[in-house]
Design a protein around this motif. Structure first.
Motif, PDB file in Angstrom:
ATOM      1  N   ARG A 102     -13.108   6.056   2.657  1.00 36.34           N
ATOM      2  CA  ARG A 102     -12.033   6.881   3.178  1.00 36.34           C
ATOM      3  C   ARG A 102     -10.865   6.021   3.632  1.00 36.34           C
ATOM      4  NH1 ARG A 102     -16.074   9.473   6.043  1.00 36.34           N
ATOM      5  NH2 ARG A 102     -15.173   8.696   7.995  1.00 36.34           N
ATOM      6  N   ASP A 103     -11.114   4.873   4.218  1.00 36.44           N
ATOM      7  CA  ASP A 103     -10.022   4.002   4.615  1.00 36.44           C
ATOM      8  C   ASP A 103      -9.246   3.512   3.402  1.00 36.44           C
ATOM      9  OD1 ASP A 103     -10.768   4.352   7.182  1.00 36.44           O
ATOM     10  OD2 ASP A 103     -11.888   2.484   7.372  1.00 36.44           O
ATOM     11  N   GLU A 104     -10.004   3.253   2.322  1.00 36.77           N
ATOM     12  CA  GLU A 104      -9.326   2.807   1.115  1.00 36.77           C
ATOM     13  C   GLU A 104      -8.487   3.918   0.496  1.00 36.77           C
ATOM     14  OE1 GLU A 104     -10.491   1.066  -3.299  1.00 36.77           O
ATOM     15  OE2 GLU A 104     -12.036   1.375  -1.760  1.00 36.77           O
ATOM     16  N   ASP A 105      -9.028   5.155   0.525  1.00 37.73           N
ATOM     17  CA  ASP A 105      -8.288   6.276  -0.026  1.00 37.73           C
ATOM     18  C   ASP A 105      -7.162   6.729   0.880  1.00 37.73           C
ATOM     19  OD1 ASP A 105     -10.019   6.148  -2.098  1.00 37.73           O
ATOM     20  OD2 ASP A 105     -11.276   7.831  -1.440  1.00 37.73           O
ATOM     21  N   GLY A 106      -7.151   6.293   2.127  1.00 40.88           N
ATOM     22  CA  GLY A 106      -6.113   6.757   3.042  1.00 40.88           C
ATOM     23  C   GLY A 106      -4.719   6.363   2.618  1.00 40.88           C
ATOM     24  N   HIS A 107      -4.595   5.301   1.827  1.00 38.30           N
ATOM     25  CA  HIS A 107      -3.284   4.870   1.367  1.00 38.30           C
ATOM     26  C   HIS A 107      -2.922   5.486   0.035  1.00 38.30           C
ATOM     27  CE1 HIS A 107      -3.375   1.941   4.617  1.00 38.30           C
ATOM     28  NE2 HIS A 107      -4.591   1.610   4.217  1.00 38.30           N
ATOM     29  N   HIS A 108      -3.760   6.321  -0.512  1.00 39.89           N
ATOM     30  CA  HIS A 108      -3.456   6.961  -1.784  1.00 39.89           C
ATOM     31  C   HIS A 108      -2.335   7.986  -1.612  1.00 39.89           C
ATOM     32  CE1 HIS A 108      -7.478   5.952  -3.996  1.00 39.89           C
ATOM     33  NE2 HIS A 108      -6.839   4.892  -3.542  1.00 39.89           N
ATOM     34  N   ILE A 109      -1.522   8.077  -2.629  1.00 36.32           N
ATOM     35  CA  ILE A 109      -0.411   9.027  -2.611  1.00 36.32           C
ATOM     36  C   ILE A 109      -0.932  10.412  -2.986  1.00 36.32           C
ATOM     37  CG2 ILE A 109       1.829   9.581  -3.631  1.00 36.32           C
ATOM     38  CD1 ILE A 109       2.192   6.622  -4.196  1.00 36.32           C
ATOM     39  N   VAL A 110      -0.516  11.411  -2.243  1.00 32.76           N
ATOM     40  CA  VAL A 110      -0.912  12.788  -2.535  1.00 32.76           C
ATOM     41  C   VAL A 110       0.280  13.659  -2.896  1.00 32.76           C
ATOM     42  CG1 VAL A 110      -2.954  12.672  -1.074  1.00 32.76           C
ATOM     43  CG2 VAL A 110      -0.786  13.416  -0.090  1.00 32.76           C
ATOM     44  N   LEU A 164       4.247  10.792   0.058  1.00 30.74           N
ATOM     45  CA  LEU A 164       3.381  11.112   1.195  1.00 30.74           C
ATOM     46  C   LEU A 164       1.968  10.712   0.838  1.00 30.74           C
ATOM     47  CD1 LEU A 164       2.926  12.527   3.977  1.00 30.74           C
ATOM     48  CD2 LEU A 164       2.585  14.657   2.683  1.00 30.74           C
ATOM     49  N   ARG A 165       1.356   9.924   1.736  1.00 28.02           N
ATOM     50  CA  ARG A 165       0.030   9.390   1.451  1.00 28.02           C
ATOM     51  C   ARG A 165      -1.040  10.185   2.200  1.00 28.02           C
ATOM     52  NH1 ARG A 165       0.846   2.950   2.063  1.00 28.02           N
ATOM     53  NH2 ARG A 165       1.469   3.564   4.171  1.00 28.02           N
ATOM     54  N   LYS A 166      -2.267   9.873   1.848  1.00 24.70           N
ATOM     55  CA  LYS A 166      -3.387  10.643   2.382  1.00 24.70           C
ATOM     56  C   LYS A 166      -3.550  10.458   3.876  1.00 24.70           C
ATOM     57  CE  LYS A 166      -8.056  11.984   1.006  1.00 24.70           C
ATOM     58  NZ  LYS A 166      -9.194  11.663   0.102  1.00 24.70           N
ATOM     59  N   ASN A 167      -3.096   9.334   4.409  1.00 26.20           N
ATOM     60  CA  ASN A 167      -3.186   9.104   5.849  1.00 26.20           C
ATOM     61  C   ASN A 167      -1.992   9.678   6.597  1.00 26.20           C
ATOM     62  OD1 ASN A 167      -1.191   7.378   5.042  1.00 26.20           O
ATOM     63  ND2 ASN A 167      -2.297   5.492   5.611  1.00 26.20           N
ATOM     64  N   SER A 168      -1.226  10.552   5.956  1.00 29.97           N
ATOM     65  CA  SER A 168      -0.099  11.274   6.556  1.00 29.97           C
ATOM     66  C   SER A 168       1.087  10.367   6.847  1.00 29.97           C
ATOM     67  CB  SER A 168      -0.520  12.006   7.841  1.00 29.97           C
ATOM     68  OG  SER A 168      -1.530  12.936   7.566  1.00 29.97           O
ATOM     69  N   THR A 169       1.183   9.229   6.206  1.00 30.13           N
ATOM     70  CA  THR A 169       2.353   8.386   6.326  1.00 30.13           C
ATOM     71  C   THR A 169       3.197   8.493   5.070  1.00 30.13           C
ATOM     72  OG1 THR A 169       1.179   6.467   5.436  1.00 30.13           O
ATOM     73  CG2 THR A 169       1.147   6.780   7.829  1.00 30.13           C
ATOM     74  N   VAL A 170       4.453   8.084   5.189  1.00 31.49           N
ATOM     75  CA  VAL A 170       5.376   8.203   4.076  1.00 31.49           C
ATOM     76  C   VAL A 170       5.988   6.844   3.787  1.00 31.49           C
ATOM     77  CG1 VAL A 170       5.924  10.605   4.579  1.00 31.49           C
ATOM     78  CG2 VAL A 170       7.341   8.801   5.540  1.00 31.49           C
ATOM     79  N   ASN A 195      10.528   3.873  11.917  1.00 37.75           N
ATOM     80  CA  ASN A 195      10.309   5.165  12.582  1.00 37.75           C
ATOM     81  C   ASN A 195       9.580   6.129  11.656  1.00 37.75           C
ATOM     82  OD1 ASN A 195      10.364   7.281  14.336  1.00 37.75           O
ATOM     83  ND2 ASN A 195      12.546   7.725  14.083  1.00 37.75           N
ATOM     84  N   LEU A 196      10.074   6.281  10.439  1.00 38.52           N
ATOM     85  CA  LEU A 196       9.433   7.208   9.504  1.00 38.52           C
ATOM     86  C   LEU A 196       8.075   6.687   9.051  1.00 38.52           C
ATOM     87  CD1 LEU A 196      12.135   8.643   7.077  1.00 38.52           C
ATOM     88  CD2 LEU A 196      10.526   9.908   8.453  1.00 38.52           C
ATOM     89  N   ALA A 197       7.974   5.388   8.822  1.00 41.68           N
ATOM     90  CA  ALA A 197       6.741   4.849   8.264  1.00 41.68           C
ATOM     91  C   ALA A 197       5.599   4.872   9.265  1.00 41.68           C
ATOM     92  CB  ALA A 197       6.980   3.419   7.774  1.00 41.68           C
ATOM     93  N   THR A 198       5.888   4.800  10.539  1.00 37.16           N
ATOM     94  CA  THR A 198       4.829   4.751  11.548  1.00 37.16           C
ATOM     95  C   THR A 198       4.468   6.119  12.088  1.00 37.16           C
ATOM     96  OG1 THR A 198       6.510   4.345  13.254  1.00 37.16           O
ATOM     97  CG2 THR A 198       5.453   2.418  12.226  1.00 37.16           C
ATOM     98  N   SER A 223       3.865  17.362   5.983  1.00 31.38           N
ATOM     99  CA  SER A 223       4.549  17.680   4.736  1.00 31.38           C
ATOM    100  C   SER A 223       5.889  16.973   4.755  1.00 31.38           C
ATOM    101  CB  SER A 223       4.741  19.189   4.557  1.00 31.38           C
ATOM    102  OG  SER A 223       5.479  19.474   3.389  1.00 31.38           O
ATOM    103  N   ALA A 224       6.362  16.573   3.586  1.00 28.72           N
ATOM    104  CA  ALA A 224       7.627  15.857   3.484  1.00 28.72           C
ATOM    105  C   ALA A 224       8.247  16.153   2.131  1.00 28.72           C
ATOM    106  CB  ALA A 224       7.417  14.348   3.650  1.00 28.72           C
TER     107      ALA A 224
END
Length: 1439
Positions: free
Chosen positions: A723-731, A743-749, A767-770, A775-776
């Motif tokens: 799951r940690d590895e997939d958290g950076h996957h783009i959704v 927008l990635r799986k860990n809710s970051t952009v 600011n945006l990345a952290t 949704s974005a």
């Protein structure tokens, strides 16, 4: 217990008015459509114009050669809807009022309603809504007049306003005049010259009290002004008077054409000056001996002045001194009046129902729109400042004199040579007039009058208003504007008219055919057309009058035009790509300036179609040795050639990887593929250029570790590493050139930007990345200089970032999740349970090629779509700032738009989960057949479409759930789209051509036929039989018994209509057969009946039955004919295969009385027909005759005759005496009366409504009411069933046309009873609903309700009535209450107003929970009931 729901709003325009309403210098058009108020703005667009109307090329310059074809452009005005409001009342008049102070600093609007109400409203720019200043009621029965006087609803009521804005007058009842004075600034200042305010201007604490803009109104009987005003005709306030002054046409006796010899010239025109303080009047002038047929007073502004008196045969001008000048427009004038008139009888015009408007405030010409749509110009001959004569000329067809098809209902001058012409019989038109150079120069004081096309009021109009104000309010010096008028009238051909824009309408509706091609049949020789054409429509309506008549095809869902389709197994997503070649190194290509490249035919065509597929494979788990499913995704690229797709492996495009999104950057020179783990950029030939991975950063690792603490001991923690590895996957990815947001799986952009050279780099922003985002999406609009990122936080707040400044949001609102009716940038603190669960936000432009505006679309967890419209309201300190210095988000606000759409429910959760995993289901489409729209993927596929003159509409896409959709533009599919449905079918489609979506909320396509259709029926052989007519001149026949009937030698001959039967092919809508009827014979009804054609074999065939009436005049009895036709096969005409069908006459039987209604009856293939005052059952014999077997006598005129299938029960409606409920038996043949309505009523239409072993009858009467009757012989008040019980009365506000009993495929949801047990719905008992149509274009549905549903929905309707903001301060319950409700007849439970229930989406989430809490209901239950109320189980078919 029923519910009335309007599925489509009224479209017939009854009133129109031009005024500055939204802003002080705005140019707005206010349109009233019966019970719908719309506010429009005007937008100028540049369009190409053809050569002159006569086919020649005009020379615009002296040095220009006239024979050279020159491409010309002109500014065309278009209507853009600003706001619309449903009204709980029927509008009868509109007036503009200039008040001392309004919120918008513009003028106010005074609206008069049918039940003697006045509403004074203004525009509130802070809330983007109407604000009701006051409402005035004058329906007191004490002032209605004598007991024998006509009721309020039966009198001609109208509103007129003083041009000086000093008062307004409402004429209501027989001769009552309600005066509403308005305060003026000059009068108030004179009262306070001593510095002290009057006591009535102070409150109890001595503080200054806010004045109302109006004074106390009063009712003034017209007989108090003059005892001879007992029969008023019309009145209007006049210009150029220092006191409120109106002119009135009236008589002391009633006018009548039958008494012309005794009452020839009995009308009097009188001018009265009102004293508002003393409530008195002064007679200024009186003109007597006017023609009896005058019907309208039209005041004229400077420089003409005075008033026009318009009659049926003449026009008379009366100036301020009482001097008259008139013109007779036909030769009948001399026989009906002795008034001195100029003879222009050669025009042969009929002025009944004409509309009169001044072309411009400073013009001497008046536009007259005749009752057949022709245009005429009335010009004045001047002797100095005095009118010495008037002249009327028709506008020739080559100059646009015949551009309007039918009569107009209203007209509004919009300035700058534009006129809006409203119609209740056809579409409304925005037209313009242009004059020759000499004429135009006389009317325009500015040299660039033609070139300047700004839609706001110009400075010249403001200066004129200031001069007028000085004169009205007694200024120290009166400024008189010099106007020079030529003495001679305007020359013929001085004006040229053309159409700028059209406001579509489906009114009036005459005949309805429900789903003609959706029913299969097994009859031999009949072609099954149930799936032959998707364009057949759920409803076919005969609409329009006169030359505007035609067929309107309505679909509840959108049926796209399918151009190609193929099977794509396991497809998951698709994207169409158009790539450009990059400029050579060292050169910069400007796409907008590359004219040669942009003018090529394939400049914008899509070149590639990318399809992502997902297949499932069985793999063995190493730890458990068990097999489990693993999803493997790959990508396929197709080369697009028209509608053909060829797989290709060109370039470096890797197909062994999943694709999230595909787009273009750097002006289309870079193709970007977004995969779950990386971003790849390609050139136009799909050669790999760059690649970015989604490696985690240090701050992201720290954030994930802090979040992982909460789930250390959670089940399934062994998969934490994955799951940690997939958290950076783009959704999810969003493109807005030159930016890309993922927008990635860990809710970051992450945000990437393409440079002009094509290099893509990541934009550094802490600011945006952290931050965490639910949704974005990016928003780019041609009207905005910057690109914005719309971000939805997990807490439900909305933050908008400008891409030019990503350090802090330029707009933030934490009230989004509450779904309030109005969202501002201010902080909002509500209750946590009142929040809605939001899953996606998308900002997009909605509109067409004329106008687009930003909208915010929100998808909730229930798959509901909430639409917000952007508007701006600036604070006082920022209002005067230059627009260049303000950001788009400054003063940004969002107003919720009402839309009753409900999502479809599907049993395919797997497809829906895949769609959600991809990050969103809303797709913004830039150009689909000219529309900028949004599409929702998933189990409830739908388009969100908006036209410039309509509100956004959510329209479902017919067919299976949609996995993905993309725009698709090729040579074979111009501006279309491609989509993959749940059956893995790839379809290349377009929006249907010549179809409107926004004005009714239904995809609407009109087929003009050029003639009015009175009756229509569909035959299963694939043809429509329509009853039309043609007018013919009529003269007295030669008769030896009437020697006084001499041969008439007149030009204006009377006309009669001769009926014609026309047969149209259902596919091509071409005429395949024509059957003319006898002279003076008109078609009344046409039905398709399955009759028995053989007494021996008992064979039955579908036949066409036509009922007609032969009307010779009032002195001779009316006769009728019943004709039975069979559709036969013949040899078609060359190159016209559809002409292989003709009508063959089987029976023609002349009867006494008109054949007004026909219906099937019984089980033996008989028919029942209403002939005059008798209803007779007849059977078709083999010798071609109709054998009568049973009958029943009526009293006056039968308007409706319907039977309940397979029961033998009938209803017969009389035009004056009420309703009969009868029965029919076949052994022996007999008709018997079961019951009658208790009180006489004018029955226009009626229909059965069976529900839960109860039989109700819904009657539509002439007062626009629905009467609910019940047959209950066990009730003592029914006298053993002889009296039909009157249950309730419901006022619709629309004149009824037709009613049809339909069977729904869905039922109301199961509800718990008072004992807590679930009430199961019996599926064997179908739910019946009644479809109603009206003359105003409204389509409504009547639904029966159970006891529990009625109590719940009634409570919600009451809650909504008290909670919703009702425009103009009207009361919905009072509007639905009928004036003539039967007292003491058991009307205890009325029909529920379903229009209130459909406005449920206008409430915020807190109000919704409060409303459901009061009735003890749940959201899913109410949604299921609304799904039935909007008729989802009635229309549509499987694709």
């Amino acid at each position: 217990m029923q519910c009335y729901t309007e599925l489509a709003p009224p479209t017939a325009v009854s009133h129109a008015l031009n005024l500055p309403f939204l802003a002080p210098k705005a140019n707005n058009l206010v349109v009233a459509k019966n019970s719908l108020l719309q506010i429009f703005e005007l937008k100028s667009t540049v369009t190409e114009v053809a050569s002159a109307a006569n086919g020649t090329v005009e020379s615009t310059l002296e040095t220009e050669a006239a024979d050279v074809q020159v491409q010309r452009t002109e500014n065309t005005a278009k209507l853009v809807l600003a706001a619309e409001f449903p009204l709980a009342g029927t509008v009868i008049s509109l007036a503009r009022i200039k008040l001392l102070k309004t919120k918008s600093k513009a003028e106010a609007l005074l609206i008069a309603f049918r039940d003697a109400k006045l509403s004074l409203v203004e525009w509130d720019p802070e809330t983007h809504n109407l604000h009701t200043i006051s409402i005035h009621y004058y329906e007191n029965p004490d002032i209605s007049g004598a007991p024998w006087a006509a009721d309020l609803k039966d009198t001609y009521n109208f509103l007129t306003a003083d041009p000086g804005n000093r008062c307004a007058a409402l004429k209501f009842g027989t001769h009552n005049l309600a005066i509403l004075p308005f305060r003026q600034s000059g009068l108030v200042e004179e009262e306070w010259l001593d510095g002290s305010r009057p006591q009535d201007q102070m409150d109890v604490d001595g503080e200054e009290r806010q004045d109302t803009p109006y004074s106390a109104s009063f009712v003034l009987p017209l007989t108090q002004l003059d005892p001879t005003l007992t029969h008023p005709v019309h009145l209007a306030f006049l210009y150029k008077y220092r006191e409120p002054t109106f002119g009135i046409i009236a008589a002391s006796r009633a006018t009548a054409p039958s008494l012309l010899a005794q009452r020839k010239d009995i009308l009097t025109y009188t001018v009265f000056a009102l004293d508002l303080e003393q409530k008195a009047s002064t007679t200024l002038l009186s003109v007597q001996g006017l023609p009896y047929d005058l019907s309208k007073v039209v005041p004229l502004p400077d420089p003409i002045g005075g008033a026009l008196l318009v009659g049926a045969n003449e026009i008379i001008h009366v100036d301020e001194a009482g001097r008259t000048n008139g013109v007779a427009v036909n030769e009948l004038t001399k026989s009906c009046t002795s008034f001195s008139l100029v003879d222009q009888s050669d025009l042969a015009l009929r002025l009944e129902g004409c509309v009169v408007e001044s072309l411009s405030p400073d013009a001497r010409d008046v536009l007259i729109i005749l009752n057949d749509g022709r245009l005429a110009i009335l010009t004045f001959r001047m002797d100095g400042k005095t009118v010495s004569g008037i002249m009327l000329r028709l506008v020739d067809p080559e100059f646009g004199g015949h551009i309007l098809p039918v009569q107009a209902s209203c007209a509004a001058i919009l300035g700058r040579g534009r006129v809006f012409v409203g119609s209740e019989d056809a579409d409304s038109h925005l037209i313009s007039w242009t004059g020759k150079h000499g004429q135009l120069g006389r009317r325009r004081s500015q040299p660039d009058a033609v070139g300047n096309e700004d839609m706001s009021q110009d400075e010249e109009d403001d200066a004129e208003d200031d001069d007028l104000d000085d004169d009205l309010y007694g200024g120290t010096a009166t400024t008189v504007k010099a106007t020079t008028l030529p003495s001679e009238p305007t020359a013929p051909g001085a004006y040229t008219f053309r159409i700028h824009d059209i406001l579509p309408s489906i009114a009036p509706i005459r005949k309805v055919i429900v789903q003609p091609l959706h029913t299969t049949t097994d009859t031999p020789g009949i072609v099954n057309t149930s799936s032959s054409s998707d364009s057949a429509g759920d409803l076919l309506l005969s609409t329009g009058r006169g030359k505007a008549g035609g067929i309107t095809v309505l679909n509840r869902e959108l049926y796209p035009t399918r151009l190609a389709q193929s099977n794509e197994p396991q497809a998951r997503g698709l994207w169409a790509v158009h790539a450009r070649k990059q400029a050579p190194k060292g050169m910069t290509m400007n796409i907008e300036q590359d004219l040669e490249g942009s003018l090529t035919s394939d400049a914008d065509y899509d070149q590639y179609l990318v399809v992502c597929k997902a297949r499932t494979e069985q793999v063995e788990d190493v730890e458990t040795n068990a097999f489990k499913d693993r999803v493997i995704e790959d990508t396929i690229i197709y080369k697009v050639n028209g509608n053909d797709l060829d797989p290709t492996k060109m370039g470096d495009f890797d197909g062994d990887i999943a694709t999230i999104d595909v787009g273009v950057l750097a002006g289309g020179t870079k193709v970007v593929q977004v995969t779950p783990t990386e971003i790849r950029t390609f050139d136009s030939e799909l050669n790999l250029v760059e690649m970015f991975g989604m490696e985690p950063e240090e701050d992201e690792d720290m954030m994930e570790e802090s979040e992982a603490v909460e789930v250390v001991d959670s089940p399934g923690d062994g998969d934490k590493g994955k799951r940690d590895e997939d958290g950076h996957h783009i959704v999810h990815a969003s493109f807005a050139d030159p930016y890309l947001l993922v927008l990635r799986k860990n809710s970051t952009v992450r945000i990437y930007k393409a440079s002009p050279t094509g290099d893509v780099e990541e934009v550094e922003d802490t600011n945006l990345a952290t931050s965490m985002w639910l949704s974005a999406s990016l928003f780019k609009s041609p009207s905005l200089p910057d690109i914005y990122a719309f971000m939805l936080s997990p807490e439900g707040s909305l933050q908008i970032y400008s891409m030019s400044n990503l350090n802090e949001p330029s707009y933030s609102s934490d009230a989004l999740s509450y779904l309030l009716p109005l969202i501002t940038g201010d902080s909002y603190r509500g209750r946590a349970p009142a929040k809605a669960t939001l899953t996606e936000v998308l900002a997009a432009d909605l509109g067409d090629s004329t106008s687009k505006s930003p909208h915010l679309l929100i998808r909730t967890s229930n798959n509901d779509i909430v639409i917000y419209k952007a508007f701006h309201h600036y604070e006082t300190d920022k209002r005067n700032a230059p627009s260049e210095s303000r950001s788009w988000t400054t003063g940004l606000r969002w107003i919720k738009l009402a839309q009753p759409h409900l999502p479809k429910y599907s049993d395919e959760p797997a497809m829906e989960s895949k769609d959600i995993a991809r990050g969103g289901s809303l797709v913004a489409l830039d150009n689909v057949n000219g529309y900028s729209c949004v599409f929702q993927r998933g189990t409830s596929p739908c388009f969100i479409l908006k036209e410039s003159s309509s509100a956004p509409r959510v329209i479902d896409l017919n067919g299976r759930p949609v996995k993905d959709l993309t725009s698709f533009h090729t040579s074979g599919c111009q501006r279309g789209f491609a989509y993959i449905d749940a059956d893995d079918t790839l379809r290349i489609s377009q929006l249907p051509a010549q179809t409107h979506y926004g004005h009714t909320g239904w995809p609407t396509r009109r087929v003009p036929l050029g003639s009015e259709i009175y009756a229509m029926a569909y035959h299963p052989r694939g043809v429509f039989v329509a009853g039309t007519g043609q007018t013919e001149e009529w003269l007295l026949p030669d008769d030896t018994y009437h020697y006084e009937w001499t041969r008439e030698d007149i030009a204006l001959k009377p006309t009669l209509e001769q009926g014609i039967l026309k047969v149209y092919d259902a596919e091509t809508w071409t005429i395949v057969d024509t059957v003319p009827l006898e002279p003076e014979e008109v078609v009344l009804c046409i039905e398709t009946l399955t009759l028995e054609v053989s007494e021996n074999t008992h064979e039955r065939k579908p036949l066409i039955a036509v009922g007609t009436a032969i009307v010779h005049g009032e002195d001779l009895a009316t006769k009728g004919n019943i004709r039975i036709f069979e559709v036969i096969t013949v040899v078609p005409e060359p190159e016209r295969p559809e002409t292989n069908k003709k009508l063959r006459l089987i029976v023609k039987d002349e009867v006494k009385g008109a054949v007004s209604s026909i219906s099937e009856l019984g089980t033996q293939g008989f028919m029942i027909m209403a002939q005059g005052q008798k209803c007779m059952v007849r059977g078709l014999k083999e010798d071609g005759t109709l054998l009568p077997v049973a009958f029943m006598d009526m009293q006056c005129h039968v308007t409706v005759l319907k039977s309940l299938p397979n029961t033998g029960m009938l209803i017969m409606g009389d035009a004056y005496k009420g309703l009969w409920f009868t029965g029919y038996t076949e052994e022996p043949y007999k008709m018997m009366l079961f019951g009658r309505s208790r009180s006489p009523m004018e029955v226009m239409n009626a229909e059965f409504l069976p529900f839960e072993k109860q039989l109700h009858i819904i009657v539509a009467d002439a007062d626009m009411n629905l009467q609910v009757l019940q047959f209950d012989p066990e009730n003592p008040r029914s006298m053993s069933g002889l009296r039909l019980l009157h249950k309730s009365t419901f006022h619709t506000g629309h004149f009824p046309v037709s009613m049809h009993l339909l069977k729904s495929s869905i039922h109301m949801p199961s509800t718990p009873d008072p004992f807590g047990e679930a009430m199961q719905v019996d599926p064997s008992q179908p739910l019946h609903q009644i479809l109603c149509t009206t003359q105003t274009g409204t389509i409504a549905l009547i639904t029966p309700l159970s006891e529990t549903s009625y109590r719940r929905l009634s409570g919600l309707a009451t809650f909504l009535s008290n909670t919703l903001d009702n425009a103009c301060g009207l009361n919905p319950k009072a509007f639905r209450a009928a004036d003539n409700d039967v007292v003491g007849a058991g009307a205890t439970r009325g029909i529920i107003d379903g229009n209130l229930l459909l406005r449920w989406g206008e409430l915020g989430e807190l109000k919704k929970k409060d409303g459901l809490g009061k009735i003890g209901g749940e959201e899913w239950l109410f949604a299921g009931e609304r799904e039935v109320l909007i008729g989802r189980g009635l229309f549509g078919k499987t694709a």
